[in-house]
Design a protein around this motif. Structure first.
Motif, PDB file in Angstrom:
ATOM      1  N   ASP A 122      13.853  -4.202  69.783  1.00  0.00           N
ATOM      2  CA  ASP A 122      13.946  -2.823  69.316  1.00  0.00           C
ATOM      3  C   ASP A 122      12.629  -2.414  68.629  1.00  0.00           C
ATOM      4  O   ASP A 122      11.949  -3.246  68.022  1.00  0.00           O
ATOM      5  N   ARG A 233      18.381   7.323  67.462  1.00  0.00           N
ATOM      6  CA  ARG A 233      18.278   6.204  68.408  1.00  0.00           C
ATOM      7  C   ARG A 233      17.976   6.704  69.815  1.00  0.00           C
ATOM      8  O   ARG A 233      18.643   7.608  70.322  1.00  0.00           O
ATOM      9  N   PHE A 234      16.990   6.075  70.448  1.00  0.00           N
ATOM     10  CA  PHE A 234      16.672   6.324  71.850  1.00  0.00           C
ATOM     11  C   PHE A 234      17.002   5.048  72.623  1.00  0.00           C
ATOM     12  O   PHE A 234      16.233   4.087  72.608  1.00  0.00           O
ATOM     13  N   THR A 235      18.140   5.058  73.285  1.00  0.00           N
ATOM     14  CA  THR A 235      18.596   3.867  74.001  1.00  0.00           C
ATOM     15  C   THR A 235      17.657   3.548  75.164  1.00  0.00           C
ATOM     16  O   THR A 235      17.310   4.418  75.959  1.00  0.00           O
ATOM     17  N   GLY A 236      17.236   2.280  75.226  1.00  0.00           N
ATOM     18  CA  GLY A 236      16.416   1.826  76.340  1.00  0.00           C
ATOM     19  C   GLY A 236      14.944   2.165  76.237  1.00  0.00           C
ATOM     20  O   GLY A 236      14.194   1.920  77.180  1.00  0.00           O
ATOM     21  N   SER A 237      14.507   2.700  75.103  1.00  0.00           N
ATOM     22  CA  SER A 237      13.083   3.065  74.956  1.00  0.00           C
ATOM     23  C   SER A 237      12.309   2.051  74.131  1.00  0.00           C
ATOM     24  O   SER A 237      11.184   2.318  73.712  1.00  0.00           O
ATOM     25  N   ASP A 249      15.983  -0.774  72.102  1.00  0.00           N
ATOM     26  CA  ASP A 249      16.090   0.637  71.739  1.00  0.00           C
ATOM     27  C   ASP A 249      14.939   1.037  70.818  1.00  0.00           C
ATOM     28  O   ASP A 249      14.321   0.198  70.161  1.00  0.00           O
ATOM     29  N   TYR A 251      14.135   3.334  67.506  1.00  0.00           N
ATOM     30  CA  TYR A 251      14.735   4.027  66.370  1.00  0.00           C
ATOM     31  C   TYR A 251      13.655   4.854  65.672  1.00  0.00           C
ATOM     32  O   TYR A 251      12.669   4.300  65.181  1.00  0.00           O
TER      33      TYR A 251
END
Length: 377
Positions: A122, A233-237, A249, A251
């Motif tokens: 993350d 939160r940006f999932t998968g970034s 992810d 954050y």
């Protein structure tokens, strides 16, 4: 035969933490493991029972279902899908490897069927915004680090014209099995580090990584009412995973800059409001700023320094609030400075007349002097 309670099996309380459950599980698994109890059907059954209880209580969804409905909530024959039957396919060695993977370096609980798969790391991005942007919402582009497939080797990590070769130590599995006393422990291959492949001639631009670090632009929509320290939160970034694992992810952590006028406490705002001693004495209408513009209100005559006025719903409407907070204006009576001789003479005359009028003009001073007098007497 009726199943025993999972908490009873592990010897923990119903409010036990995951760490307490794991600690008890390790102890019981070592006690009942078939390698330590050969030809003991009783120990084998207890090992299965302990394993099932552990898997149910360390899965948040299954634990919640079990706490609410008991065994019926996790019985695969009743749609729960949480029974032990599907968990034992890997055999006792794999089950035991799951217990001690974190102790002996197994890490990702990979099976011997292929290289270990790891989730990406993350990332955190600190974003500074103003109080106005936090109150009303804001959209902003940010630049964050990102990994992209190498254009030269197309992600293989090997120099063009060559290919990665299967690791001879683990046979491409990414894991090796080591014998330690009674136990057969599965851990990451020390030669290929879990990849299952060896790159003899790495690609120069990416150094054998198969990816190159670049930056990408993301649009951050900051919701109105967000508070200091909250995260988006940006999932998968986040960082990409290893061996096909899912990415982590991103954050975005919001930090609100100090404001020249207001201090925020939850959904409420506070400000200090300097007024002249004449205005404090005679009262009257004053203007105060808010995040939505100026508002006017009347202060009563005889207002003392430190008096607080509350303006309802002139604060911030929080993300989880149905209504806005309040604005608290704290009065600070300002003492005049750099007076002219005429102004000083007028003040002296004012003081003389005030003293002649008695304590009714200065009730606080009179009360304090009375207390001092009583103290010395």
């Amino acid at each position: 035969m009726a199943k025993r309670d999972f908490y009873q099996i592990l010897g923990v309380a119903k409010n036990a933490s995951e760490e307490e459950i794991k600690k008890s599980y390790r102890k019981l698994a070592m006690k009942y493991h078939p390698d330590r109890n050969p030809d003991s059907k009783e120990s084998e059954d207890k090992f299965k029972e302990v394993k099932e209880a552990y898997e149910m209580l360390t899965n948040p969804e299954k634990r919640e279902a079990y706490d609410r409905y008991g065994h019926a909530g996790v019985d695969p024959n009743m749609g729960g899908g949480g029974g032990f039957g599907g968990a034992g396919a890997g055999g006792f060695a794999d089950s035991f490897g799951d217990i001690f993977g974190d102790i002996f370096g197994g890490g990702a609980r990979g099976r011997s069927s292929g290289p270990q798969v790891y989730r990406g790391t993350d990332l955190r991005f600190n974003l500074e915004i103003t109080l106005e942007q936090a109150a009303h919402g804001h959209t902003q582009d940010i630049r964050v680090p990102s990994w992209e497939k190498c254009d030269t080797c197309h992600g293989s990590g090997a120099k063009p014209g060559t290919s990665p070769v299967t690791c001879t130590t683990c046979g491409g599995n990414g894991q090796v099995r080591m014998q330690q006393g009674f136990f057969s422990i599965q851990q990451t291959c020390p030669k290929c580090h879990g990849n299952g492949k060896i790159i003899a001639d790495p690609c120069a631009p990416c150094g054998g990584e198969g990816r190159i670090k670049r930056s990408k632009t993301l649009e951050v929509n900051i919701p109105a009412g967000i508070d200091n320290g909250m995260r988006i939160r940006f999932t998968g970034s986040g960082e990409p995973g290893t061996n096909g694992g899912p990415p982590g992810d991103l954050y975005v952590e919001v930090h609100i800059k100090p404001h020249a006028v207001f201090q925020r406490e939850g959904d409420d705002l506070h400000c200090e409001m300097p007024i002249s001693f004449v205005k404090a004495t005679l009262g009257g209408e004053i203007e105060v700023p808010t995040l939505s513009g100026k508002v006017s209100f009347t202060i009563p005559e005889g207002t003392q320094s430190g008096k607080t006025f509350r303006l309802k719903a002139k604060g911030i409407k929080g993300m989880r609030s149905g209504y806005a907070g309040d604005l608290f204006c704290h009065v600070a009576v300002e003492t005049p400075v750099k007076l002219t001789d005429k102004q000083k003479d007028l003040l002296r005359e004012f003081e003389r007349l005030t003293v002649e009028g008695g304590g009714k003009h200065s009730p606080q001073s009179k009360g304090w002097m009375d207390k001092v007098k009583d103290f010395f007497e």
